[in-house]
Design an enzyme around this catalytic site. Structure first.
Site, short mmCIF file in Angstrom:
data_model
loop_
_atom_site.label_atom_id
_atom_site.label_comp_id
_atom_site.label_asym_id
_atom_site.label_seq_id
_atom_site.Cartn_x
_atom_site.Cartn_y
_atom_site.Cartn_z
N ALA A 47 0.85 -1.20 0.00
CA ALA A 47 0.00 0.00 0.00
C ALA A 47 0.87 1.23 0.00
CB ALA A 47 -0.92 0.01 1.21
N GLY A 49 0.56 5.49 0.85
CA GLY A 49 -0.24 6.57 1.37
C GLY A 49 0.57 7.83 1.49
N GLY A 50 -0.05 8.89 1.98
CA GLY A 50 0.65 10.17 2.11
C GLY A 50 1.71 10.14 3.18
N ALA A 52 3.28 7.03 4.46
CA ALA A 52 4.25 5.96 4.34
C ALA A 52 3.81 4.99 3.25
CB ALA A 52 4.39 5.21 5.68
N THR A 53 4.74 4.14 2.86
CA THR A 53 4.45 3.04 1.94
C THR A 53 4.76 1.74 2.66
OG1 THR A 53 5.01 4.40 0.03
CG2 THR A 53 4.96 2.03 -0.31
N ASP A 166 -5.51 6.94 15.80
CA ASP A 166 -6.07 6.69 14.46
C ASP A 166 -6.77 5.33 14.43
OD1 ASP A 166 -6.70 7.39 11.88
OD2 ASP A 166 -4.82 6.67 11.02
#
Length: 604
Positions: A47, A49-50, A52-53, A166
């Site tokens: 995945a 994302g803004g 992390a990967t 989160d």
């Protein structure tokens, strides 16, 4: 506690579910195939994302598969936040210290050239987002079972001083045995907006607590709020608020109460509504202070519900969990609310970045870079005016109902049996004042709370007073002295005057005069609980015994026989008693005499 396989569970990569729900089979990421830090062989992208990967990788040293999370370049090199990489490392270390069966383990953290990474446990299975997407809504029983495991994991983190920040379905992994594993502890904290950016907040807006949105102090109760939103969504198949963008949903979290689940499914029991209301209270002080307290409330709730109430399930079509009833999309991605970043990182396309609804990406909410003309340009000032009015109105209402004259606080539940000091602290922490009264109680230990006035859950004006009824323990009294030897009536009256109950007396033959107390069931002078039942033993007087005939017997033989029968013997010598023979006795043989009575013998 036993694990449960959530309904609609599918077997696939749980780590992938936390992001893009699958491994990219046509990977063009330059990191794929690379050996990170001489140890981790990157197999594929899971995945992006803004923040992390995430990659699927093989740990060559330990010969196991792990999830490799690499911080995004614009955070690592300070493009967006000079302190982000430092916080990323600090939070990774904090998360690595957690050891709990319900938390995805963080194995390692390090840097390899320009890469800042951490490695996590690889968990095959699914996640809560996919479960809800497949099932539509979960039954009350299944929801409470999963929530029990989620809160148990969060309780471990809260006890270690770490707040998740989160909590959302994508971060709730469910392994192939149905056990819950909560992922990404501390990672949201690592991407906080830099100091000096008022109003900025990172998290998933759909699950974000009001105090996180407003930028005030955040503690473990913020996670409790997020779990409350999860509970609502699991029970109803939808999120509580829908909106066209993150700011609209954020405003609703601040200004509106989360609806009762029974509004979507009337069969849901009222205690379930109350539990969700408790967890999602807009005022953090009115919520359970952490996951441990919330878990206690959940288990208390579950014990109150019947099998029929636990089986209730909202009728929701599968696949609609992220859509609202009016067709607007409910945001599920992690979002940064606040000022637009000054520059778009070169590693991402310019313009608005949003996550695909099935992804768990980090979305930076920013304005498109494409110029707008005509009507859009004219509408822009009006839009900001409306936003400003909304913020002012929301802020005013929030002040009125949270801190102003309209503010109320719920009397904390669960105080019965708690020490008075802890109860006072809990009440004061809720923004209320406490006073105490004492009373005797047979069941609650001295110094602990018997009850509150008003009852727990009742809303009271901010600063109002709650009376704590504190136990003095069982009331006691001293058993009177001098009962033995007293008459039955006198002893009974003395015991009742001292606060004791008196049972029907036991009666037995005794040398003591008839009606005299010869024994008491409790020790005289001892301290006993008021109301203790005391039994008196009362003399019926001596027994009547038939006197043996001893006339003509040797005096010593006669004496022995009479004493063995329980009598006292007196000897009266006649004519010098040369023969030593009994010539008369009084009373005569065959007559009756009280045991212990005296028999006179004439001996010649």
């Amino acid at each position: 506690m036993p694990s449960v396989r959530a309904p609609g569970c599918r077997r696939h990569d749980a780590v992938a579910d936390g992001y893009a729900l699958g491994v990219n089979s046509s990977d063009t990421d330059p990191l794929v195939g690379r050996l990170v830090d001489g140890r981790y062989e990157v197999l594929s992208t899971v995945a992006r994302g803004g923040m992390a990967t995430v990659y699927l990788a093989n740990d060559r040293r330990l010969q196991r598969r792990i999830a490799l999370k690499v911080i995004s370049p614009h955070l690592a090199d300070g493009t967006l936040d000079p302190e982000a990489a430092t916080r990323f490392r600090d939070e990774a270390r904090a998360a690595a210290r957690l050891s709990h069966p319900g938390i995805v383990a963080v194995h390692d953290q390090g840097e390899d050239g320009d890469l800042s990474y951490l490695t996590m446990e690889y968990v095959p299975g699914t996640n809560l987002r996919r479960v809800m997407s497949d099932a539509g809504a979960l039954s009350v029983g299944d929801s409470l079972e999963l929530l029990d495991q989620i809160l148990g994991a969060l309780a471990g983190a809260h006890a270690a001083g770490l707040v998740h920040r989160d909590v959302k379905p994508e971060n709730v992994l469910i392994d192939r045995d149905g056990r819950v594993r909560v992922a990404d502890f501390g990672l949201a904290r690592a991407a906080h907006a830099r100091p000096g950016s008022p109003g900025s907040a990172l998290g998933t807006v759909a699950y974000m607590a009001p105090e996180v949105i407003s930028g005030t102090t955040v503690d473990a109760s913020a996670d409790v709020y997020s779990v409350g939103v999860l509970a609502f969504e699991m029970l109803t198949g939808r999120q509580p608020y829908a909106g066209t963008d993150a700011r609209e949903i954020a405003a609703r979290h601040v200004s509106e109460d989360v609806p009762a689940p029974s509004g979507s499914c009337p069969a849901i029991a009222a205690p379930v509504d109350a539990f969700v209301e408790q967890l999602t209270a807009r005022d953090a002080a009115s919520r359970p202070s952490d996951a441990t307290v919330a878990l206690g409330a959940l288990r208390s709730l579950r014990s109150q519900l019947s099998a029929d109430e636990l089986a209730v399930r909202a009728a929701v079509d599968p696949g609609t969990a992220e859509a609202s009833t009016n067709g607007t999309r409910v945001l599920a991605a992690t979002s940064v609310l606040g000022p637009t970043p000054a520059a778009t990182p070169a590693s991402y396309p310019a313009g608005r970045r949003t996550a695909h609804p099935s992804e768990d990406a980090t979305t930076l909410v920013e304005s498109p870079t494409t110029p707008r003309t005509g009507r859009s340009r004219l509408a822009r000032p009006l839009t900001w005016v409306l936003v400003a009015l909304l913020i002012l109105t929301t802020g005013g209402l929030t002040w009125w109902f949270v801190s102003g004259p309209g503010a109320t606080r719920a009397v904390p539940d669960g105080l019965v049996g708690v020490s008075s000091d802890a109860a006072v602290e809990a009440i004061q922490a809720s923004g209320l004042e406490a006073t105490t009264v004492e009373e005797y109680d047979d069941d609650v230990a001295a110094g602990h709370v018997v009850g509150t006035d008003p009852d727990g859950g009742t809303r009271v004006d901010l600063g109002g007073t709650v009376t704590l009824i504190v136990s003095l323990g069982p009331e006691t009294a001293t058993v009177p002295d001098g009962l033995v030897g007293a008459s039955e009536d006198a002893a009974t009256e003395a015991l009742r005057d001292a606060g004791f109950d008196v049972a029907e007396s036991q009666r037995e033959a005794d040398p003591a005069p008839e009606g005299e107390v010869v024994a008491v069931s409790v020790e005289e002078g001892s301290t006993q609980p008021v109301g203790t039942t005391v039994t008196l033993t009362v003399s019926d007087g001596p027994d009547e015994v038939t006197v043996p005939r001893v006339v003509g017997d040797d005096v010593e033989d006669a004496r022995a026989e009479l004493e063995d029968a329980g009598f006292t013997v007196e000897v009266n010598e006649v004519l010098g008693a040369f023969l030593g023979v009994v010539v008369a006795q009084d009373p005569n043989g065959g007559e009756s005499l009280e045991s212990g009575g005296t028999i006179t013998l004439d001996v010649a």
